[in-house]
Motif scaffolding. Structure first.
Motif, PDB file in Angstrom:
ATOM      1  N   LYS A   1     -24.755 -71.075   6.604  1.00 47.79           N
ATOM      2  CA  LYS A   1     -25.912 -71.660   7.289  1.00 47.79           C
ATOM      3  C   LYS A   1     -26.897 -70.521   7.584  1.00 47.79           C
ATOM      4  CE  LYS A   1     -26.098 -72.006  11.707  1.00 47.79           C
ATOM      5  NZ  LYS A   1     -25.972 -72.340  13.125  1.00 47.79           N
TER       6      LYS A   1
ATOM      7  N   GLU B   1     -24.269 -69.405  16.321  1.00 51.18           N
ATOM      8  CA  GLU B   1     -23.077 -70.242  16.109  1.00 51.18           C
ATOM      9  C   GLU B   1     -22.822 -70.377  14.624  1.00 51.18           C
ATOM     10  OE1 GLU B   1     -23.066 -73.449  19.769  1.00 51.18           O
ATOM     11  OE2 GLU B   1     -23.572 -74.067  17.726  1.00 51.18           O
ATOM     12  N   PHE B   2     -21.596 -70.489  14.283  1.00 51.17           N
ATOM     13  CA  PHE B   2     -21.267 -70.805  12.887  1.00 51.17           C
ATOM     14  C   PHE B   2     -19.949 -71.567  12.870  1.00 51.17           C
ATOM     15  CE2 PHE B   2     -18.061 -67.505  12.664  1.00 51.17           C
ATOM     16  CZ  PHE B   2     -18.506 -66.564  13.581  1.00 51.17           C
ATOM     17  N   ASN B   3     -19.713 -72.224  11.757  1.00 50.17           N
ATOM     18  CA  ASN B   3     -18.479 -73.034  11.609  1.00 50.17           C
ATOM     19  C   ASN B   3     -17.515 -72.324  10.684  1.00 50.17           C
ATOM     20  OD1 ASN B   3     -19.242 -75.030  13.283  1.00 50.17           O
ATOM     21  ND2 ASN B   3     -19.677 -76.542  11.704  1.00 50.17           N
TER      22      ASN B   3
ATOM     23  N   VAL C   1     -12.371 -77.921  11.304  1.00 46.37           N
ATOM     24  CA  VAL C   1     -13.495 -77.016  11.511  1.00 46.37           C
ATOM     25  C   VAL C   1     -13.489 -76.569  12.975  1.00 46.37           C
ATOM     26  CG1 VAL C   1     -16.014 -76.876  11.553  1.00 46.37           C
ATOM     27  CG2 VAL C   1     -14.867 -78.090   9.713  1.00 46.37           C
TER      28      VAL C   1
ATOM     29  N   THR D   1     -16.008 -74.372  15.677  1.00 46.03           N
ATOM     30  CA  THR D   1     -17.325 -73.766  15.862  1.00 46.03           C
ATOM     31  C   THR D   1     -17.161 -72.501  16.682  1.00 46.03           C
ATOM     32  OG1 THR D   1     -18.294 -75.954  15.833  1.00 46.03           O
ATOM     33  CG2 THR D   1     -19.640 -74.169  16.738  1.00 46.03           C
TER      34      THR D   1
HETATM   35  C1  LIG Z   1     -20.213 -77.478  12.661  1.00 50.53           C
HETATM   36  O1  LIG Z   1     -19.702 -78.654  12.076  1.00 50.53           O
HETATM   37  C2  LIG Z   1     -19.938 -79.803  12.858  1.00 50.53           C
HETATM   38  C3  LIG Z   1     -19.319 -80.941  12.161  1.00 50.53           C
HETATM   39  O2  LIG Z   1     -18.219 -80.547  11.513  1.00 50.53           O
HETATM   40  C4  LIG Z   1     -21.425 -80.040  13.029  1.00 50.53           C
HETATM   41  O3  LIG Z   1     -21.647 -81.153  13.824  1.00 50.53           O
HETATM   42  C5  LIG Z   1     -22.044 -78.828  13.657  1.00 50.53           C
HETATM   43  O4  LIG Z   1     -23.432 -79.004  13.690  1.00 50.53           O
HETATM   44  C6  LIG Z   1     -21.701 -77.611  12.852  1.00 50.53           C
HETATM   45  N1  LIG Z   1     -22.185 -76.451  13.539  1.00 50.53           N
HETATM   46  C7  LIG Z   1     -22.730 -75.422  12.938  1.00 50.53           C
HETATM   47  C8  LIG Z   1     -23.151 -74.291  13.802  1.00 50.53           C
HETATM   48  O5  LIG Z   1     -22.877 -75.428  11.739  1.00 50.53           O
END
Ligand SMILES: *[C@@H]1O[C@H](CO)[C@@H](O)[C@H](O)[C@H]1NC(C)=O
Ligand SMILES: *[C@@H]1O[C@H](CO)[C@@H](O)[C@H](O)[C@H]1NC(C)=O
Length: 833
Positions: free
Chosen positions: A496, A531-533, A547, A549
């Motif tokens: 992202k 933030e990241f996933n 997932v 966060t």
């Molecule tokens: C992380 O993933 C969730 C759903 O899986 C999403 O709602 C959220 O926006 C994501 N956050 C980031 C920081 O990408």
């Protein structure tokens, strides 16, 4: 009797006539007479009238002295001479006289004298039935074997009757006649042979003895008879076989009965007696195996257990017990022995088929194992019940007889219980029941039904700014309840953008370990958080993932010093605040304005007055930086007032900045100008004054000590010299102290001389800890090595500066021991010691 006698008498007359006729024919006998008389006549009984019969006169008899002459020694008859009759003189027993001879008579002579006349008289004795038949013994015994055939003859002694003719025995009678008949045979000698002839065979077993009576009776009137009792003993012969008391004996005995247990007793009767009736027992006509299991007492017929009885091998036995006597007769007794089952066999469990592992997603009813149970005992002892632990997700079902299947009965979850030990219990219904168990180990195999799971769905981590690139921030870890590949978790960073940059340019995730690294150094002043996933994915098929966060917060460091915005410091230009001499207490002179780009405590600024020309005149607001007067301005106060304000932030360690505020206490501008002309030199003089004083003191001390040492050395040298000269007269060798003899050499040097003296004429380049007045540079008190390095470096640069007038006396580098480096920098800024 009288009749009888008369008759005899008549007959006797006739006979007498005949006798007389005969007598006359005889020459020697004058005459004779003949009489017959019954025996046993009483004495004196009349026999015959001889006088008349012989024709003699009674007188003649008397005169002739008639008398009886007999040759025999007994005289039965007497002569009555008076009557001329013959009478019985002695009882006559015909049987004695003649025995069986008949007719029986005796003779005698009657003799007369004057003249002698001889007459013969014959008397015939007539038999009278005066004797009974008699047997030699009253009783007699006979032993007859019982198997004597019919027609067998047994001679019996006959009876005897002395009487004759009709009075003799005429018949024999035997009683009873059920077995024997009588046969009487006339013997040639006139005797009789009496024989008993067996008609019906005897049976000792029916009647052991018989008593017969044999009667012999004569033909006299009345009859006379004699008897003999014949005792017959029937002798036993072995004509009877033993007979079993019961045709079939039935007995029951428990299996596993100890040897010697009595099963039953057979008995047999033999009708014979004695040896013939002795019965012995033996087991006959059975297999060897059965013979080993039972034994029979030869004499008593008691059957005992002799081996190990096993119901499961055979539940019934038939024995033939032979009962034999000595004569070879035998009977066979059948003995049926029923073995009673004992619960002596534990049920057996056999696994017919069995799944070692079962998938956790197996549907209900999936067969896990097929078992076969068996109990060889019979009835209740062999009826088995099969069960498994009830707290397991399995149940046991009976399929065929003796076969059971274990099937799943509930949902399996390897993650909760990965393995089951199913205990199959089989018990029979004996008393007490026997039980056996078998354990079946079933493993539940894994199915990828659990995604990896993070402890938290969101993580928040802080890291201090200015981190080194590659700094590992923290470790993410997701657990997967599955096993093997299904639990092998890999981590992936979701791409992202953060502030226009790809997140992967900020952080990276180790896919194996889950360690999050910072890719580069973060600056709080640029990026405060992001933030990241991160996806955790297992290696199952299909894979499952989850997932988390992660929020990274960059933590501020106190890396920026405060920056003074006002008053503006521009090179050497002098800006001064004006304070009128009429200013009151609390007059606001100016306000120092500073900012700090850090945040929080690191940006919380405080202001202090560090130095002032007159500390009693001004104060600085700690919080707001406002410079105010604290007393009224007097005429004695210098026009030129110089304040050094230090601005510090509240970081750890704190950073600071100083600002110099010039204040002119004057009412007019020209007054101010004249005062501020030699401002710079004045300032330097003030700053360095203390330093120079200390330095001067040190140098003076040094010179004093040096001089003292030299003087003492010279004194000692002279004293020694005088002594040597006095003692040896050797030439005097001049002495040079080490300091002078080896000034530039490489030899040893006492450390007290080991100084490095550096002199510079620029005090602003000084290393000493005095903030240079008007300088923005503040000494960084960084404890880190890099800081020290930098400082060393800068120091070296100063020393290496070619245009700096340096006078160095450097100690040799190979000096052993502690090298003390003292560096004195002399700055002669127009001042002299
Ligand atoms: C992380 O993933 C969730 C759903 O899986 C999403 O709602 C959220 O926006 C994501 N956050 C980031 C920081 O990408
Ligand atoms: C099953 O039995 C085996 C061996 O007896 C033992 O090692 C194991 O721990 C048992 N498992 C369970 C779940 O009781």
């Amino acid at each position: 009797m009288m009749g009888f006698i008369r008759k005899t008498d008549l007959r006797g007359r006739g006979q007498a006539l005949f006798v007389i006729l005969c007598l006359f024919k005889l020459s020697s006998v004058t005459g004779q007479a003949r009489y017959s008389v019954p025996e046993e006549q009483a004495e004196g009984s009349f026999v015959g009238n001889i006088a008349r019969d012989l024709g003699l006169d009674v007188a003649r008899l008397k005169s002739g002295k008639a008398r009886i002459i007999t040759k025999e020694n007994r005289q039965y008859v007497d002569l009555n001479r008076d009557k001329g009759t013959l009478v019985i003189k002695e009882r006559i027993d015909r049987e004695e006289l003649c025995g069986k001879t008949t007719p029986c008579s005796f003779s005698f002579e009657v003799i007369l004298e004057n003249p002698i006349q001889l007459y013969r008289v014959t008397v015939e004795v007539i038999d009278v039935n005066d004797n009974s038949p008699s047997f030699p013994k009253d009783e007699t015994s006979l032993n007859i074997v019982e198997n004597a055939p019919a027609g067998t003859r047994f001679l019996i002694e006959s009876a005897f009757d002395p009487d004759v003719r009709i009075n003799d025995i005429t018949k024999y009678i035997l009683k009873p006649v059920d077995h024997f008949k009588l046969e009487v045979q006339n013997q040639p000698d006139g005797g009789k042979a009496i024989e008993m002839v067996l008609q019906n065979p005897l049976d000792r077993e029916k009647e052991e003895t018989h008593t017969l009576v044999l009667i012999a009776s004569d033909g006299g009137e009345p009859h006379r008879s004699g008897t003999v009792r014949i005792h017959i003993t029937v002798l036993d012969i072995n004509d009877n076989a033993p007979v079993c008391s019961q045709p079939v004996y039935k007995a029951e005995v428990k299996e596993n009965s100890p040897e010697g247990t009595v099963v039953t007793t057979v008995s047999a009767n033999d009708a014979d007696t004695g040896v013939n009736g002795e019965v012995t027992f033996s087991i006959a006509h059975v297999t060897r195996e059965v013979k080993l299991l039972f034994e029979v007492n030869v004499k008593t017929g008691e059957i005992k257990v002799a081996g190990k009885l096993d119901f499961e091998k055979s539940n019934t036995y038939q024995l033939n017990v032979k009962a034999s006597d000595q004569g070879g007769y035998s009977d066979m007794c059948k003995v049926i022995i029923q073995i009673i089952d004992e619960n002596d066999n534990v049920p057996t469990i056999q696994l017919m088929s069995f799944a070692i592992s079962i998938s956790e997603d197996s549907p209900l009813g999936t067969t896990i194992a097929v078992i076969n149970v068996d109990d060889v005992d019979s009835d209740g002892n062999g009826v088995v019940k099969c069960s498994i632990d009830s707290d397991m997700p399995f149940k046991i079902e009976s399929s065929l007889t003796g076969y059971y299947t274990i099937v799943t009965d509930n949902v399996l979850d390897r993650e909760i219980i990965p393995e089951y030990n199913i205990t199959v219990t089989v018990s029979d219904q004996g008393s007490p029941p026997l039980t056996s168990r078998k354990q079946i180990n079933v493993k539940v195999s894994d199915v990828n039904d659990n995604p990896p799971e993070f402890d938290l769905s969101e993580y928040s981590k802080t890291l201090p700014e200015n981190n080194s690139p590659g700094f590992s921030v923290f470790t993410l870890s997701a657990r997967d309840a599955d096993s093997g590949q299904n639990a092998r978790v890999s981590y992936f960073l979701e791409e992202k953008e953060v502030n226009g940059a790809a997140v992967s340019s900020l952080v990276s995730v180790n896919s194996e370990s889950g360690v999050i690294h910072a890719v580069r150094s973060f600056d709080f002043e640029q990026i405060k958080s992001f933030e990241f996933n991160v996806t955790a994915r297992d290696a199952g098929s299909p894979p499952l993932s989850s997932v988390a966060t992660v929020r990274l917060i960059v933590q501020d460091q106190n890396d920026n010093p405060p920056q003074v915005l006002y008053p503006v410091q521009i090179g050497g230009s002098l800006v001064a605040e004006m304070v009128p001499r009429s200013a009151d207490v609390g007059y606001l002179v100016t306000k120092v304005v500073a900012v700090d780009v850090d945040s929080g405590q690191n940006a919380w600024l405080s202001y202090k007055l560090q130095k002032a020309t007159d500390r009693a005149l001004f104060e600085v607001g700690l919080q707001n930086g406002e410079i105010r007067t604290i007393r009224g301005v007097t005429d004695k106060d210098a026009v030129k007032q110089r304040l050094t304000v230090i601005v510090e932030d509240n970081g750890q360690p704190s950073r600071s900045a100083t600002v110099i505020v010039n204040v002119a206490v004057a009412d007019s501008f020209p007054e101010v100008l004249s005062e501020f002309t030699d401002y710079t030199q004045d300032k330097e003089y003030n700053d360095n004054l203390t330093f120079y004083l200390v330095l001067a003191l040190a140098v003076v001390s040094f010179l004093f000590i040096t001089c003292l040492v030299v003087i003492i050395s010279v004194k000692i040298y002279r004293w020694r010299q005088s002594r040597v000269l006095y003692h040896s007269n050797l030439p005097v060798i001049p002495y040079y102290p080490p300091r002078y003899s080896d000034t530039l050499g490489t030899g040893t040097l006492p450390h007290v001389y080991n100084y490095e003296v550096c002199r510079t004429n620029d005090s602003r380049m000084s290393d000493c800890k005095f903030g240079t007045v008007g300088s923005q540079n503040v000494l960084i008190m960084d404890p880190s090595s890099t800081g020290t390095m930098q400082r060393m470096q800068s120091e070296k640069n100063i020393l290496d500066e070619p245009d700096s007038p340096l006078e160095c006396w450097t100690a040799p580098t190979n000096v052993t021991g502690l090298v003390t480096l003292l560096c004195f920098r002399f700055s002669f800024c127009g001042c002299s010691i």
